[in-house]
Write an enzyme that holds these catalytic residues in place. Structure first.
Site, PDB file in Angstrom:
ATOM      1  N   ILE A 294       3.060  -2.436   7.182  1.00  0.00           N
ATOM      2  CA  ILE A 294       3.161  -1.069   6.652  1.00  0.00           C
ATOM      3  C   ILE A 294       2.562  -1.001   5.258  1.00  0.00           C
ATOM      4  O   ILE A 294       1.739  -0.152   4.948  1.00  0.00           O
ATOM      5  CB  ILE A 294       4.639  -0.606   6.575  1.00  0.00           C
ATOM      6  CG1 ILE A 294       5.247  -0.506   7.972  1.00  0.00           C
ATOM      7  CG2 ILE A 294       4.739   0.722   5.858  1.00  0.00           C
ATOM      8  CD1 ILE A 294       6.728  -0.165   7.961  1.00  0.00           C
ATOM      9  N   TYR A 299       6.776  -7.032  -4.723  1.00  0.00           N
ATOM     10  CA  TYR A 299       7.752  -8.078  -4.416  1.00  0.00           C
ATOM     11  C   TYR A 299       7.923  -8.355  -2.938  1.00  0.00           C
ATOM     12  O   TYR A 299       8.676  -9.234  -2.557  1.00  0.00           O
ATOM     13  CB  TYR A 299       9.106  -7.726  -5.045  1.00  0.00           C
ATOM     14  CG  TYR A 299       8.995  -7.651  -6.536  1.00  0.00           C
ATOM     15  CD1 TYR A 299       8.841  -8.805  -7.286  1.00  0.00           C
ATOM     16  CD2 TYR A 299       8.974  -6.433  -7.180  1.00  0.00           C
ATOM     17  CE1 TYR A 299       8.701  -8.745  -8.657  1.00  0.00           C
ATOM     18  CE2 TYR A 299       8.832  -6.365  -8.549  1.00  0.00           C
ATOM     19  CZ  TYR A 299       8.696  -7.519  -9.288  1.00  0.00           C
ATOM     20  OH  TYR A 299       8.548  -7.463 -10.649  1.00  0.00           O
ATOM     21  N   ASP A 412      13.484   2.944 -10.926  1.00  0.00           N
ATOM     22  CA  ASP A 412      12.087   3.013 -10.512  1.00  0.00           C
ATOM     23  C   ASP A 412      11.895   4.130  -9.486  1.00  0.00           C
ATOM     24  O   ASP A 412      11.258   3.939  -8.459  1.00  0.00           O
ATOM     25  CB  ASP A 412      11.625   1.661  -9.946  1.00  0.00           C
ATOM     26  CG  ASP A 412      10.104   1.537  -9.930  1.00  0.00           C
ATOM     27  OD1 ASP A 412       9.429   2.365 -10.576  1.00  0.00           O
ATOM     28  OD2 ASP A 412       9.584   0.621  -9.265  1.00  0.00           O
TER      29      ASP A 412
END
Ligand SMILES: Nc1ncnc2c1ncn2[C@@H]1O[C@H](COP(=O)(O)OP(=O)(O)OP(=O)(O)O)[C@@H](O)[C@H]1O
Length: 601
Positions: A294, A299, A412
Site C-alpha cells: 500500500i 517507519y 503528527d
C-alpha cells in the site's frame, strides 16, 4: 464572536450531543478555567469517571465541567476506554531505534530500561547495571549473526518486493522490553514478547486487560479534553524518577507519586498468568497472504493482505528496521503498537493483533481502509462540501477527544495519517509520534509533527507543549479539507519560513496577543511584522474568486483552532461543541459521503 480579528471571544458553551440527530445543540455556558488548567496527572479509568460524576472526588480532582455534561455518545466512548498499563515506558524523544547489543547476557530492569545505558555496553560488558536491582530479569541473547535463521515470512511472495523485509531478517530484537524473559534466540525474544505482552488482542480477556487496581485508580485524576501541557522535568527529577519507579508516571505529580504504583500492580501484566493466556492466540505472519504494497512510510511498509482463514482484508504494517543505525527496533513502533493496542474508538484505526515472522520481524495487523485523505484530496477536482467537511471534522475531533481524554497527544496529525473508507469513516493512524503524557517527557525534539501542520509554539522551540499542538494540526486539516490545498506550505525543514507563512496570514504575534511569545527560543528571529489577521480573505463568506466559502461560524471555528497562542487555541471539547456543527448545512451522514476509486489494488 469576531470574524477576522486576531483576538477572538473566549466564551465557552457546553453541549448535549444527540448523535441520533447528527448534530450538537448548545446547552448553556461554562467556564474554561478548569479546562485550561495544566494537568500533569495520569488518566483515570472508567470507574473514576463514575465516582467523579457521583460527586465523590475531591475538588482537586474535578474534571472539566464540559465532561460532566456530555451526552450519550461520549458516555459510550468513555465506557470503551479501558486503558492498560504501558508495556513500553523507555522511550526516546529522538525517535532512534533500540537494539539489543552484541552480548550474550543482558540484565535489564523490568520496565524503565535506560536506553542510553544499553547503548554503552559492548561485547565485553556482558551485564548492564540495573536501575531497580530487585526487579531484574535476565535475557539471553545470541549474537546478531546467530539471528539469521529461517526463511522470511514473505519468501513465497512476489519477487522484487522483498528487499525491505529481508533486511529485517538481520534485525535485532526487542529484548530491552520489559516483556523479555529467558530465551534461546532473538526469534524467541520477539515471540515471547508477543506472548507475554498484550500484543495479541484476540486472546486477551477483559480481565487481563484491566490491569489497574482500585488503589491505583483512586490515585489518578484529571481527564476530559481540556488543555493539558507536557512539562519537562529536570535531569535531577528524571534520574530520581528512574530510580524510584519502573513506570513512567510523572515525577512531581503531587497526586500520582511513585508509591502509587506498587510492584505487584506493575508486574501483573507481565506475569506468566497473562503470558499463558497469550500463548494460545499468538499467530504467525504466514496466516496472512500478502496482496499488495500500500505504502511505505518512514517507519514501516504497509501491505494489503488477506487473513487466510477468514479471508478478511487487513493492512499489515511491517516494522522497518534500520540496519544502518546502531540500534534496530524503532521505539516509535513500540510506542505505536503500545498505544494503538490500548485504544478503542471508531475514529482510531483498529490494530487487531501483532504477528511475528521468521527472523524476528514484527507486523502490526490493522483493519484496512481504502484511502488516506492525502491521496483522496490529491485526486479530487472539487473540494469537499461544507456538510462533508463537517462529517470528516466531527470524526476527527471525536477521535482526538478520545486520545486527549486518555492523555495521548498524537503529535503528527496530517491528511496522510487520516484513513478513509468507502463507508465514509475516517480513522486516525500512524501513532509513531504519539505520546502518553502526564509522565516525564523530555524536551521537545524537532521531529514532532510534520512541518506544514506544526504549531507555532513547536516551530518556535517551546520546551513545553500540550494537546494544543494537535488542535493546530486539526485547524490546518480543516483549511485543507475546504480548499484542497495545504494552508501553510513552508519550505522543507525551514521552521522560520514555516513561521513566516503562518504570520503572513494570521499576523505576527506580540507579547500582547500571545503572552510568553517573546520568551520562546525562536522568537529572537526577525520576523516580518504583519499586524493583521488575513485568514478571512482566504476563506470568505462570499466568493467571486473560487476561494472556499465559509460561514461566520465556520470561520470562527477555523480562526480559533489556528490561534497562535496555544493557551487561547480551542480545546477539542470546545471545537466539538462549536456552533458551526449546529448550523445548516448539517454534517453529512457517513453513508452519504462520497466514495473514491481506489488507487490501490
Ligand atoms: N490500516 C491501514 N489501512 C490502509 N492503509 C494504511 C493503513 N495504515 C497505513 N496505511 C497507509 O500507509 C501509509 C503509511 O502508514 P503510516 O503513516 O502508519 O506509516 P509510517 O511509516 O509511520 O509513516 P510516516 O512516514 O508518515 O511516519 C499511510 O499514509 C496510509 O496511506
Amino acid at each position: 464572536m469576531t470574524a477576522g480579528g486576531v483576538e477572538v471571544s473566549r466564551s465557552c458553551v457546553a453541549v448535549v450531543v444527540d448523535r441520533t440527530r447528527g448534530f450538537n445543540s448548545r446547552k448553556g455556558g461554562g467556564g474554561r478555567d478548569a479546562e485550561r488548567r495544566h494537568q500533569t496527572k495520569r488518566p483515570i479509568e472508567a470507574d473514576d469517571d463514575r465516582r467523579w460524576r457521583d460527586g465523590r472526588r475531591g475538588d482537586s480532582e474535578k474534571r472539566p465541567r464540559l465532561v460532566s455534561q456530555r451526552g450519550e455518545v461520549r458516555e459510550e466512548y468513555r465506557v470503551q476506554k479501558r486503558r492498560k498499563c504501558s508495556p513500553f515506558a523507555s522511550e526516546r524523544e529522538d525517535n532512534k531505534v533500540v537494539r539489543a547489543p552484541l552480548c550474550e547476557k543482558i540484565i535489564i530492569t523490568n520496565q524503565f530500561v535506560d536506553v542510553t545505558a544499553t547503548r554503552t555496553i559492548s561485547s565485553e560488558d556482558h551485564q548492564v547495571s540495573v536501575l531497580s536491582p530487585e526487579l531484574v530479569s535476565t535475557v539471553s541473547v545470541l549474537p546478531v549473526e546467530a539471528q539469521l535463521d529461517g526463511q522470511h515470512p514473505f519468501d513465497d511472495l512476489e519477487e522484487g518486493q522483498l528487499e525491505d523485509e529481508q533486511q529485517v531478517v538481520q534485525a535485532p530484537n526487542i529484548a530491552t522490553s520489559k516483556w523479555a524473559t529467558c530465551l534461546e534466540s532473538p526469534k524467541d525474544v520477539i515471540t515471547d514478547v508477543v506472548k507475554n505482552s498484550r500484543w495479541n488482542r484476540s486472546s486477551l480477556s477483559p480481565e487481563s486487560g484491566e490491569l489497574l487496581s482500585e488503589g491505583r485508580r483512586s490515585t489518578q485524576s484529571g481527564s476530559g479534553s481540556g488543555r493539558r501541557s507536557v512539562e519537562p522535568i529536570s535531569a535531577h527529577e528524571h534520574s530520581e524518577h528512574e530510580l524510584g519507579s519502573r513506570f513512567d508516571i510523572g515525577v512531581g505529580e503531587a497526586e500520582c507519586s511513585t508509591s502509587d504504583f506498587t510492584e505487584s500492580e506493575i508486574d501483573e501484566p507481565a506475569s506468566s498468568e497473562i503470558g499463558l493466556s497469550m500463548l494460545a492466540g499468538s499467530r504467525d505472519v504466514n496466516e496472512y497472504q500478502k496482496l499488495s504494497k500500500i505504502n511505505e512510510g518512514t517507519y514501516g511498509v504497509v501491505y494489503k493482505a488477506k487473513d487466510r482463514k477468514t479471508e478478511e482484508i487487513v493492512a499489515l504494517k511491517m516494522i522497518k528496521m534500520n540496519m544502518e543505525d546502531e540500534y534496530g527496533f524503532p521505539l516509535t513502533s513500540l510506542r505505536e503498537i503500545n498505544i494503538l493496542l490500548s485504544c478503542n474508538h471508531p475514529s482510531i484505526v483498529n490494530v487487531k493483533e501483532v504477528v511475528v515472522g521468521n527472523g524476528a520481524s514484527v507486523f502490526m495487523v490493522m483493519e484496512h481502509l481504502e484511502h488516506d485523505l492525502r491521496g483522496v484530496m490529491d485526486r479530487m477536482k472539487q473540494p469537499f462540501s461544507t456538510s462533508e467537511v463537517k462529517c470528516l471534522m466531527m470524526q476527527l475531533l471525536e477521535g482526538v477527544k478520545y486520545l486527549h481524554s486518555n492523555w495521548i497527544i498524537h503529535r503528527d496529525l496530517k491528511p496522510s495519517n487520516l484513513l478513509l473508507n468507502n463507508s465514509g469513516e475516517l480513522k486516525i493512524c500512524d501513532f509513531g509520534m504519539a505520546r502518553q503524557y502526564g509522565s516525564p517527557i523530555k524536551p521537545y525534539t524537532q521531529l514532532v509533527v510534520t512541518q506544514w501542520y506544526r504549531s507555532p509554539e513547536l516551530l518556535l522551540g517551546t520546551k513545553e507543549y500540550s494537546t494544543a499542538v494537535d488542535m493546530w494540526s486539526i485547524g490546518c486539516i480543516m483549511a485543507e479539507l475546504l480548499s484542497l490545498k495545504p494552508l501553510f506550505r513552508g519550505k522543507s525543514q525551514n521552521d522560520i519560513d514555516q513561521l513566516q507563512q503562518i504570520f503572513a496570514v494570521l499576523g505576527t504575534p506580540s507579547e500582547t496577543s500571545w503572552p510568553g511569545f517573546t520568551s520562546l527560543p525562536g522568537a529572537k528571529a526577525k520576523f516580518r511584522k504583519q499586524p493583521y489577521n488575513l485568514l478571512r480573505k482566504k476563506f470568505p463568506a462570499v466568493s467571486f474568486t473560487g476561494a472556499p466559502i465559509l460561514s461566520e461560524l465556520g470561520f470562527d471555528l477555523l480562526n480559533r483552532l489556528l490561534n497562535c497562542d496555544p493557551e487561547k487555541r480551542l480545546t477539542v471539547d470546545e471545537a466539538l461543541s462549536h456552533g458551526w456543527f449546529d448550523e445548516a448545512p448539517l454534517q453529512k451522514s457517513k453513508e452519504f459521503m462520497p466514495t473514491f476509486a481506489s488507487k490501490r489494488n
